[in-house]
Design a protein around this motif. Structure first.
Motif, PDB file in Angstrom:
ATOM      1  N   PHE A 126      40.705  20.216   3.337  1.00 20.59           N
ATOM      2  CA  PHE A 126      39.420  20.700   3.867  1.00 20.59           C
ATOM      3  C   PHE A 126      39.493  22.208   4.074  1.00 20.59           C
ATOM      4  O   PHE A 126      40.567  22.825   4.035  1.00 20.59           O
ATOM      5  CB  PHE A 126      39.073  19.982   5.180  1.00 20.59           C
ATOM      6  CG  PHE A 126      40.104  20.161   6.260  1.00 20.59           C
ATOM      7  CD1 PHE A 126      39.989  21.170   7.208  1.00 20.59           C
ATOM      8  CD2 PHE A 126      41.211  19.301   6.327  1.00 20.59           C
ATOM      9  CE1 PHE A 126      40.950  21.326   8.187  1.00 20.59           C
ATOM     10  CE2 PHE A 126      42.167  19.465   7.308  1.00 20.59           C
ATOM     11  CZ  PHE A 126      42.042  20.475   8.243  1.00 20.59           C
ATOM     12  N   ASP A 147      32.106  23.251   6.498  1.00 22.35           N
ATOM     13  CA  ASP A 147      31.627  22.241   5.546  1.00 22.35           C
ATOM     14  C   ASP A 147      31.402  22.830   4.156  1.00 22.35           C
ATOM     15  O   ASP A 147      31.625  22.149   3.147  1.00 22.35           O
ATOM     16  CB  ASP A 147      30.323  21.621   6.067  1.00 22.35           C
ATOM     17  CG  ASP A 147      30.552  20.758   7.300  1.00 22.35           C
ATOM     18  OD1 ASP A 147      31.716  20.357   7.517  1.00 22.35           O
ATOM     19  OD2 ASP A 147      29.581  20.491   8.033  1.00 22.35           O
ATOM     20  N   ILE A 148      30.938  24.073   4.087  1.00 21.25           N
ATOM     21  CA  ILE A 148      30.673  24.705   2.784  1.00 21.25           C
ATOM     22  C   ILE A 148      31.976  24.833   1.992  1.00 21.25           C
ATOM     23  O   ILE A 148      32.045  24.488   0.809  1.00 21.25           O
ATOM     24  CB  ILE A 148      30.010  26.080   2.971  1.00 21.25           C
ATOM     25  CG1 ILE A 148      28.627  25.914   3.616  1.00 21.25           C
ATOM     26  CG2 ILE A 148      29.895  26.809   1.627  1.00 21.25           C
ATOM     27  CD1 ILE A 148      27.928  27.222   3.923  1.00 21.25           C
ATOM     28  N   SER A 152      34.719  23.139   2.448  1.00 18.21           N
ATOM     29  CA  SER A 152      35.244  21.799   2.160  1.00 18.21           C
ATOM     30  C   SER A 152      34.561  21.203   0.935  1.00 18.21           C
ATOM     31  O   SER A 152      35.205  20.584   0.078  1.00 18.21           O
ATOM     32  CB  SER A 152      35.050  20.884   3.371  1.00 18.21           C
ATOM     33  OG  SER A 152      35.792  21.355   4.478  1.00 18.21           O
ATOM     34  N   ARG A 153      33.219  21.390   0.843  1.00 17.62           N
ATOM     35  CA  ARG A 153      32.500  20.880  -0.323  1.00 17.62           C
ATOM     36  C   ARG A 153      32.933  21.598  -1.598  1.00 17.62           C
ATOM     37  O   ARG A 153      33.022  20.985  -2.681  1.00 17.62           O
ATOM     38  CB  ARG A 153      30.993  21.023  -0.108  1.00 17.62           C
ATOM     39  CG  ARG A 153      30.417  19.997   0.863  1.00 17.62           C
ATOM     40  CD  ARG A 153      28.911  19.910   0.750  1.00 17.62           C
ATOM     41  NE  ARG A 153      28.265  21.155   1.125  1.00 17.62           N
ATOM     42  CZ  ARG A 153      27.869  21.474   2.349  1.00 17.62           C
ATOM     43  NH1 ARG A 153      28.061  20.596   3.348  1.00 17.62           N
ATOM     44  NH2 ARG A 153      27.288  22.617   2.611  1.00 17.62           N
ATOM     45  N   ASP A 190      36.198  20.126  -2.654  1.00 14.44           N
ATOM     46  CA  ASP A 190      35.976  18.805  -3.249  1.00 14.44           C
ATOM     47  C   ASP A 190      35.401  18.908  -4.661  1.00 14.44           C
ATOM     48  O   ASP A 190      35.694  18.088  -5.527  1.00 14.44           O
ATOM     49  CB  ASP A 190      35.035  17.980  -2.368  1.00 14.44           C
ATOM     50  CG  ASP A 190      35.705  17.529  -1.073  1.00 14.44           C
ATOM     51  OD1 ASP A 190      36.952  17.476  -1.039  1.00 14.44           O
ATOM     52  OD2 ASP A 190      34.987  17.250  -0.095  1.00 14.44           O
ATOM     53  N   SER A 191      34.551  19.942  -4.883  1.00 14.55           N
ATOM     54  CA  SER A 191      33.927  20.097  -6.205  1.00 14.55           C
ATOM     55  C   SER A 191      34.943  20.473  -7.275  1.00 14.55           C
ATOM     56  O   SER A 191      34.728  20.200  -8.455  1.00 14.55           O
ATOM     57  CB  SER A 191      32.819  21.154  -6.139  1.00 14.55           C
ATOM     58  OG  SER A 191      33.372  22.457  -5.916  1.00 14.55           O
TER      59      SER A 191
END
Length: 564
Positions: A29, A33-34, A36-37, A40-41
């Motif tokens: 992570f 949140d940005i 973390s995304r 993940d991408s």
């Protein structure tokens, strides 16, 4: 007691399998949140068999982030959440979008840099961060192709600024002198004609070493009828020499071709038989030469004898010689003898130029005057020609994808009364349009024309049959000019069997009889390739423009080309 032992053993095995089969989970992570995304991408494996693989996966993610501009990203220590789960935090930090790479003008050609960057300056060029690795690979490949196969590129003195721009120096580590090709050794077919290396493949000693180009050239061996490449070339480097090994195998290239044609005689309504024999001897002397002998006899009392010799690369020059003798006899009406000598120049493996002379002598065999416009004559022509040939190495049934041959001849025809200027035009071209691996469309355009003030029947073009417009008798149609379109839809059932449709069309003009006519043919056929050779069978029905299709006009053509 025995039951208790068995129970304990089963429980032990179950828990052991569970422990062995249990994977470790990884969760990565970012700061928020940005981030973390974004992580993940990028994509990463979340399930691993051991701790070492988890560490390797984290390194892989950081490298991916580095390539898209997050060169300062940092990872925290790996935290153990429970017995099977691990957490790690990666701080992305600042993203860089552009890199300025400074180079030494004495080491790099600007043309190479222009191929990877749209902004090339006198001492540096600009690249998006995301394209840096691929651009450096291209630059290194181009340097290698210019005779420096051991060159290495690296970036040093990397600096950052506050505008999201990186700066770095490009370091080139290579040999001081270019490597040239010193020796060429043929393996497998030691008697391979060396002139083909020099003039067909354009591979010769002392040229700048470029492995990529050499491999591409060596692949062109597969377009030769008498040899093929059995594996990619290899190179032996020493301190002061470079040796190229080319692996070649001699193939069966001699062919014996014949066919039988069956048709109904319109006058007798009986079955007629016609055919021909065609012998090709290729590279028998390991010189790359070819010899063709053809004899044809048709149901219309026509006889043809033809011999042709091709001798490439005379005296190790790019110039070859073609010699041809063509004798044609029409029943008891006339004989025509054509002789030609051509010089050809091989531009490369696909393109060839021709020039030469052609003489024709025809004799009227009729003892009495006839309605036929047959006359004794002699003619001489200067000819110019061009040939293009494109192979498709992977297809055994159709090894040539496209071919184009055009020729024009300028000369004079003389008989007892007159001398007249004439021009001859010849076109023969075909192309295979591959729709997919099994389906293709074959298109051929073939035509000839004779330009003259007047004509004799014994100089007209003769066409019809399996090698021109199918569904008609061999050489049964006469014209001062003609054009033919052959089309086939081909379906390959496997690598050695195919079936096809036949749709042919032709137009011709005969200025002696003042006729113009259109011809059509429809049918189907198949081909089978075996160790013996290629067997082809065509069934076609031919008709004129104003004629209805009749089954009695059908022609069956059987052809077998045997390899030996």
């Amino acid at each position: 007691m025995q039951k208790t032992s068995i129970t304990i053993l089963i429980i032990y095995l179950l828990f052991s399998c569970k422990a062995i089969g249990q994977n470790l989970r990884l969760k990565i992570f970012g700061n928020d949140d940005i981030e973390s995304r974004l992580v993940d991408s990028i994509g990463y494996s979340k399930s691993h068999k051991n701790y070492s693989l988890i560490s390797s996966e984290i390194d892989s993610v950081q490298k991916k982030l580095f390539k898209i501009g997050y060169i300062e990203n940092e990872s925290s220590k790996i935290e153990k959440e429970n017995d099977s789960s691990y957490l790690v935090k990666i701080q992305l930090k600042k993203k860089y979008h552009t890199i300025y790479i400074y180079y030494d003008k004495s080491n790099l050609y600007k043309s190479i840099l222009n191929s990877v960057s749209k902004k090339v300056h006198p001492n540096y060029f600009e690249l998006p961060i995301t394209k840096t690795e691929s651009a450096l690979n291209i630059i290194n490949s181009e340097i290698s192709n210019k005779g420096f196969p051991f060159s290495k590129l690296s970036l040093s003195n990397i600096q950052t600024d506050n505008n999201g721009i990186l700066k770095a120096d490009l370091i080139l580590d290579s040999e001081t002198a270019k490597r040239n090709l010193n020796n060429i050794i043929i393996k497998g077919y030691e008697k391979f004609p060396k002139s083909y290396l020099k003039h067909y493949l354009k591979i010769k000693p002392n040229q700048i070493f470029d492995l990529k180009t050499l491999k591409e050239k060596a692949e062109q061996l597969n377009s030769l009828r008498f040899a093929k490449q059995i594996k990619s070339p290899e190179v032996l480097f020493t301190r002061d020499s470079t040796t190229l090994y080319i692996y070649v195998e001699k193939t069966k290239s001699n062919t014996f071709d014949g066919f039988l044609g069956f048709g109904t005689n319109e006058q007798t309504n009986k079955l007629d038989l016609n055919g021909y024999l065609n012998l090709n001897l290729i590279n028998t002397l390991n010189y790359g030469e070819s010899f063709n002998l053809q004899y044809k006899s048709t149901q219309s009392s026509q006889k043809l004898f033809q011999a042709e010799i091709n001798m490439p690369y005379i005296l190790n020059t790019p110039v070859g010689v073609d010699l041809q003798l063509h004798i044609f006899k029409q029943d008891s009406s006339f004989t025509t003898i054509n002789q030609s000598v051509k010089l050809n120049y091989q531009i490369n493996s696909k393109h060839k130029l021709y020039t030469g002379i052609k003489t024709t002598e025809s004799n009227n065999l009729l003892k009495t005057n006839s309605y036929l416009a047959v006359s004794d004559y002699k003619s001489n022509y200067l000819t110019l020609g061009y040939e293009f040939r494109k192979p498709q190495y992977s297809n055994l049934l159709f090894p040539v994808n496209s071919n184009l041959y055009v020729e024009t001849g300028f000369g004079k025809r003389k008989n007892s009364d007159t001398s007249e200027k004439q021009t001859q035009l010849v076109l023969d071209a075909f192309k295979i349009f591959n729709l997919n691996q099994k389906n293709s469309i074959y298109l051929r355009i073939n035509g000839s024309g004779l330009l003259s003030d007047n004509y004799f029947e014994n100089e007209l073009y003769r066409f019809g049959g399996i090698n021109s417009i199918r569904g008609f008798d061999e050489n049964s149609i006469l014209g001062t000019s003609y054009g033919i379109i052959n089309t086939e839809y081909r379906l390959q059932l496997n690598s050695t069997i195919y079936i096809h449709s036949i749709i042919d069309a032709a137009t011709f003009e005969n200025k002696i009889t003042n006729t113009k006519e259109k011809l059509y043919a429809y049918g189907f056929g198949f081909g089978i390739l075996s160790n013996v050779g290629l067997l082809k069978l065509n069934f076609a029905n031919g008709k004129t423009n104003n004629q209805k299709l009749k089954f009695s006009n059908s022609q069956i053509h059987v052809s077998l080309t045997a390899n030996f």
